[in-house]
Design an enzyme around this catalytic site. Structure first.
Site: not given
Ligand code: MOS
Length: 735
Positions: A630, A702
């Site tokens: 989730k 990321e």
């Molecule tokens: Mo992220 S740019 O590693 O907070």
């Protein structure tokens, strides 16, 4: 049997606190006893982009009732600013030293702070501070005359020039990305309190230990004398990885007025008071053979940084490992300008590089007539082409195929501008995403209490991914407890050390430390039971004892056992406690470990108005094991929406005359709203990466923003036949 909590979609354990307003964010701690009575600091910022302060007139400001001080370089104490390298290494260069001299280095630099009993008085006082400048013309654009580059970062393999001469197809293009700001909902804020020589700050930060180290360095005091508390973060995306000048200002002001001081940046001040994703110009040359296999790539990159610090990000990794390319040359130059320092922003480096690389791959596909997915498959390496190391796991082919099937890629008419829906030109594009799996040492502390509950802590943070929840799941499984009986605590520098809550490394690093710590604690309880003549488990062998739902029992004779409560009560202990940790091993060198994704976008472009409407975005990810589906889905939706913003909307506009951010507000800095966000979805491939670390996770925060912007740009090209190489893609560019 108790079902493991890891792998299940547990709802946020802190959700109730957040939606009922009980979760205290940085600026709210003065509502609580610890810092009741904090006074307010309001920062005055420079209105020129470069120069010197020739006079500061604070008479009107200080004469106001309730004003305690107006601090500037004219009256601030000299601060030690000891050098430091810490958990998040700051860029090379010299920190901006708050109120230490008369120099103005960028538009919006803090030049004074007004401190008063009330916020209104502080704001009024700040507005009355008269600053006079000797202004110079700042260099604020990549091609500004003063912007001679810093020492470049280079990479080379093979003979690029020869390979390019022999290439059947060559693509040579320049891609430009504008400055982007994180724009978290919660503004950056700090409350500082001194008790003698000891400093406590309540701060918005992704790294309490970093703020602690920075403050210790600035004030020349021991790290032990500083405590940083940050239990909740209302979004950050990288903007809270460093301690920015306002943190120092709060502490400095608190020392001057001998009261706790609160400083909250205004929305406008966030644009110069914290960092941003830098303007980047990425020139890319690709050479390919007759089958579309890459033979050469030249990456020539320039990006903005400040004149006082040399900020760099991981712009080169992707170009080295994403596709089989025998000959590669990379040059990355940062250009010092009269601006504040950029910083990490979600997918730092990778999101930028993927824009250039994945758009260029689309151009190559078009040029050679090879299907864009087929082109990627033909360039799929068997080992990391940069390091030669085997991949721990790389399931990009599966991501591509799963995504293609889901969106009906094969039904797409390959010719650009060949599909329409009334006035709308329809397009479908795709791009590949990668993000390296970072891991760092982490420690944790776990306590089992007499009531059969446990608390576990580590000095990490939760800026939104759900760290509180995922760590609770990992801890619960290792302790043999239900999630409801485990509390995870974070965000306090007094807790065992954790790495930066960034770079998608928290689950792999802190999660592994939590698992290790809770394993130790469970084994300690088991040992205590089998050594105790009063225990039903007395004399059993440790390997035969399992703990489920808080009860220790024999695996083959579940009736024989006792609960944690019974064990602690009988042995007269208020609690058991264990410390543990995680240190990355040689596997991080031996294997090439990255998270992967295939991103698909469908767009409609109004032929007459140039308006782009995203109709669908799908990301298919290989991120290793998923601890909480989730939360992982929620992370992906956030990343995909961020990618839509990057592709079509987000752009911090500066005035070239002075570097002023002209759209420093959420009305003029455009971010995607509900109306901009269509059907977005994410799929994670089932599986785990055994080499990535004890938990088998590769990180996902990321990778989910990487590849979105190029997938959309490629879809826009497919819809219109128009290749826009500058982000964001505006309707002006499509008319
Ligand atoms: Mo992220 S740019 O590693 O907070």
């Amino acid at each position: 049997m108790m079902r493991p909590a890891a792998g299940t979609p547990v709802s946020r354990v802190d959700g109730r606190l957040k939606v009922t307003g009980q979760a205290a964010y940085a600026a709210e701690h003065d509502a609580h006893d610890a810092v009741r009575g904090a006074v307010h600091g309001v920062i005055v910022t420079s209105t020129v982009g470069k120069g010197r302060i020739t006079a500061i007139d604070t008479r009107a400001a200080t004469a106001l009732p309730g004003v305690l001080a107006v601090i500037s370089h004219a009256n601030a104490p000299k601060l030690p600013y000891r050098p430091f390298r810490r958990v998040t290494d700051p860029p090379r260069g010299e920190h901006l030293r708050v109120f230490q001299d008369d120099r103005v280095r960028f538009f919006g630099q803090p030049v004074a702070v007004a401190v008063a009993e009330t916020l209104e008085a502080a704001q009024h006082a700040a507005s009355l501070v008269k600053v006079t400048y000797a202004a110079e013309r700042p260099a604020t654009g990549l091609d500004a005359p003063a912007g001679s580059p810093n020492e470049p970062e280079n990479y080379q393999r093979g003979d690029v020039d020869q390979a390019l001469r022999q290439a059947r197809t060559r693509i040579e293009q320049t891609y430009r990305l504008q400055r982007e700001h994180h724009n978290p909902m919660e503004p950056h804020a700090t409350i500082a309190r001194w008790d003698g020589d000891r400093l406590t700050v309540w701060d918005k930060t992704q790294v309490v230990l970093n703020t602690r180290a920075a403050l210790a360095s600035v004030f020349g005091i021991a790290e032990d004398a500083v405590r940083v508390v940050s239990p909740f973060v209302g979004g950050a995306f990288g903007s809270a990885l460093r301690a920015w000048p306002h943190v120092t200002i709060a502490a400095l002001a608190a020392r001057q007025v001998r009261r706790p001081v609160k400083v909250v940046l205004t929305r406008e001040q966030l644009y110069t008071g914290t960092g941003f994703r830098p303007v980047t110009e990425y020139k890319l040359t690709l050479g390919a053979d007759e089958r579309g296999r890459l033979t050469a790539a030249v990456h020539d990159i320039r990006a903005e940084t400040s004149a006082y610090e040399d900020y760099r990000e991981s712009l080169l990794t992707q170009g080295q490992m994403v596709y089989t390319t025998p000959n590669v040359r990379q040059t990355y130059r940062s250009i010092p300008l009269d601006i504040n320092t950029p910083t990490w922003m979600r997918g730092p480096g990778a999101a930028t590089a993927a824009y250039a690389i994945e758009c260029a791959m689309d151009e190559l596909a078009h040029e050679t007539g090879i299907d864009p997915i087929e082109l990627r498959l033909r360039n799929e390496p068997e080992r990391d082409p940069g390091t030669g190391a085997p991949f721990s796991t790389r399931r990009l082919r599966e991501c591509l195929r799963t995504g293609a099937r889901t969106v009906g890629w094969d039904d797409r008419a390959p010719e650009p501008r060949s599909t329409r829906d009334g006035d709308w030109l329809l397009g479908m594009g795709m791009a590949v995403a990668t993000y390296h799996t970072a891991r760092a040492p982490a420690q944790a502390l776990a306590r089992l209490h007499a009531d059969g509950t446990a608390t576990v802590q580590s000095a990490t943070s939760d800026m939104g991914p759900g760290t509180y929840t995922s760590m609770t799941q990992v801890a619960a499984d290792a302790l043999g407890l239900p999630v409801s009986r485990v509390r995870f605590q974070l965000g306090d520098s007094a807790m065992p050390p954790a790495p930066p809550h960034g770079g998608s490394m928290t689950m792999a690093s802190v999660g592994s430390a939590v698992a290790d710590t809770c394993d130790k604690l469970r084994r300690q309880a088991v040992r205590l039971a089998i050594a105790d003549p009063g225990s039903p488990l007395h004399g059993a062998s440790a390997g035969d004892v399992v703990v489920q739902n808080g009860r220790l029992s024999l695996r083959d004779d579940p009736g024989r056992g006792e609960t944690y409560q019974q064990l602690l009560a009988r042995t007269g202990r208020p609690r058991l406690e264990a410390r543990g940790g995680y240190t990355p091993g040689e596997e991080t060198e031996r294997y090439s470990t990255h998270a992967y994704g295939a991103v698909f976008a469908q767009v409609a472009v109004d032929e007459r108005l140039g308006l782009v409407r995203v109709r669908r975005v799908l990301g298919v990810y290989d991120a290793g094991r998923i601890i909480n589906p989730k939360l992982a889905h929620s992370q992906a939706i956030g990343g995909l929406v961020g990618g839509i913003g990057m592709a079509l909307l987000e752009h911090t506009v500066t005035d070239p005359r002075d570097g002023r951010v002209v759209n420093a507000n959420l009305a003029d800095y455009l971010v995607p709203t509900n109306a901009d966000v269509p059907d977005v979805n994410a799929v994670y491939l089932d599986g785990e990466d055994r080499e990535a670390g004890p938990l088998g996770v590769k990180g996902l925060g990321e990778v989910v923003i990487v590849g979105v912007a190029p997938a959309i740009a490629n879809a826009v090209f497919h819809a219109t036949g128009r290749r826009v190489r500058d982000l964001p893609i505006t309707l002006e560019a499509l008319l």
